[in-house]
Design an enzyme around this catalytic site. Structure first.
Site, PDB file in Angstrom:
ATOM      1  N   SER A  40       0.954  -1.143   0.074  1.00  0.00           N
ATOM      2  CA  SER A  40      -0.070  -0.026  -0.038  1.00  0.00           C
ATOM      3  C   SER A  40       0.882   1.154   0.028  1.00  0.00           C
ATOM      4  CB  SER A  40      -0.897   0.158   1.308  1.00  0.00           C
ATOM      5  OG  SER A  40      -0.248   0.557   2.322  1.00  0.00           O
ATOM      6  N   LYS A 100       1.720   3.803   7.635  1.00  0.00           N
ATOM      7  CA  LYS A 100       0.930   4.771   6.600  1.00  0.00           C
ATOM      8  C   LYS A 100       1.389   6.226   6.817  1.00  0.00           C
ATOM      9  CE  LYS A 100      -3.172   1.710   6.256  1.00  0.00           C
ATOM     10  NZ  LYS A 100      -3.086   1.460   4.652  1.00  0.00           N
TER      11      LYS A 100
END
Lengths: 212, 212
Positions: free
Chosen positions: B127, B164
């Site tokens: 991701s 993230k």
DNA sequence: ATATATACCATACATTTGTATGGTAATTTA
DNA sequence: TAAATTACCATACAAATGTATGGTATATAT
């Protein structure tokens, strides 16, 4: 904020001692003792060294662990980053010139303990992007390894340096970019202006403040 | 526990002592003395330690510099790589569970000196690929920094960890993947099972033997 | 059965190490 | 001008350090 105003300027002698400590940590893995520093600089006793160490500690550049042998901690850059010379820029795309002296320093994590003769190159260009090496990344080059097929190497080609994937094919050496935009460089056997500099053993990328 | 007798393998005790030496080098920056090792393992004298060190040296795992305090050199992987515990795998995609103990060790360059409380996580998932962080990379996490908008952070969310990009938006915190395949995670202000672990300050990728 | 490796203990000792005190001199700062 | 700072020196000392010798005991290999 805290009454004590830290004078950050250090003298040349203090600088030399600090450099020696860093060098010992890097090359030997352990900081020096007072006696070792004194021997290196020709001091006849350890008190002289102790005073320089205290000065460095007062200026916040090192921390001395009391009564602990070799207990010299580096506090450079919040203890985490150590300036390391980048000896050149290296083209992942087209060759770029290597500069005679270090072009820059990069703040590698103190993680970044380099072994004696390894060195850093900053990558320019995008020919290795499919190998996940990008412009601006720092590659760690070990000059003591013989390259094997498929490894990424740093090489010098007519006074310019490249970082590419290495393949030996019979008499010839092929330097391949991962990016299909760049054609392979093929080196004939007796071409003299070519030299493998070392094998790229790692890539480091600082995440600094920038977003991505 | 007494293992199988074998000359070349090391015993569990020797393994523990070696791990302690590595840990001290990594965390404190200096190898321990005999006395420090003895204190850590509860030995009443240094001779016991000395014998274990000699055994480790005979087996080629360390080198002892004679008469040099803390003169324990690691000879692992040609002195160049030091095993570091990876305390968990962290999902750049979906959260993965953090294991209570280190799941693995990664051979960071001895370059890889970590400051006391920083740690490593291996990234799984894709991701963050648009931020050039890929599955298998090692991220260096500094737990002492407050994240700023746009920085990449490691966070724990219900006993799982994620890496993230961080954005604070009013009362809420948004954790965004670079990869549009993953939706942002939004954390409300008083959600208790969430904690920022630290800021990703660097990425390291070993180039090992593999062509990649 | 004998030799070796492991795993602790105790005692001992010459050096090394960190540290302190006090001195001289030159230079810089207030 | 006075007060620090820098840069060396010498001497001193308690504690720490690497190292050796010798002891006891168990487990493994030939």
């Amino acid at each position: 904020m805290y009454g004590i105003y830290m004078n950050r300027t250090i003298t040349e002698i203090q600088r030399n001692i600090l450099d020696f400590i860093i060098g010992e940590k890097v090359d030997r893995g352990i900081p020096p003792t007072r006696a070792e520093i004194a021997a290196h600089f020709g001091y006849k006793n350890r008190s002289t060294v102790q005073q320089h160490l205290k000065a460095l500690a007062n200026k916040g550049l090192i921390r001395l662990s009391r009564k602990i042998s070799r207990g010299i901690e580096l506090t450079l850059e919040e203890k985490f980053f150590i300036p390391r010379p980048v000896i050149g820029e290296v083209a992942a795309g087209n060759p770029l010139t290597i500069y005679p002296d270090a072009i820059d320093t990069v703040e590698l994590p103190s993680i970044a303990r380099m072994p004696g003769d390894s060195f850093l190159l900053r990558v320019k260009g995008d020919s290795l992007k499919d190998a996940f090496i990008f412009s601006g990344d720092i590659v760690i080059v070990n000059p003591n390894l013989d390259p094997r097929n498929g490894q990424i190497v740093a090489a010098v080609l007519e006074d310019a340096a490249v970082v590419k994937r290495f393949y030996r094919k019979g008499d010839k050496i092929e330097l391949v970019s991962e990016n299909p935009d760049y054609k392979p460089i093929i080196i004939e056997r007796n071409y003299s202006k070519f030299k493998i500099v070392g094998v790229v053993i790692g890539v480091y990328r600082s995440m600094g403040n920038k977003a991505g």
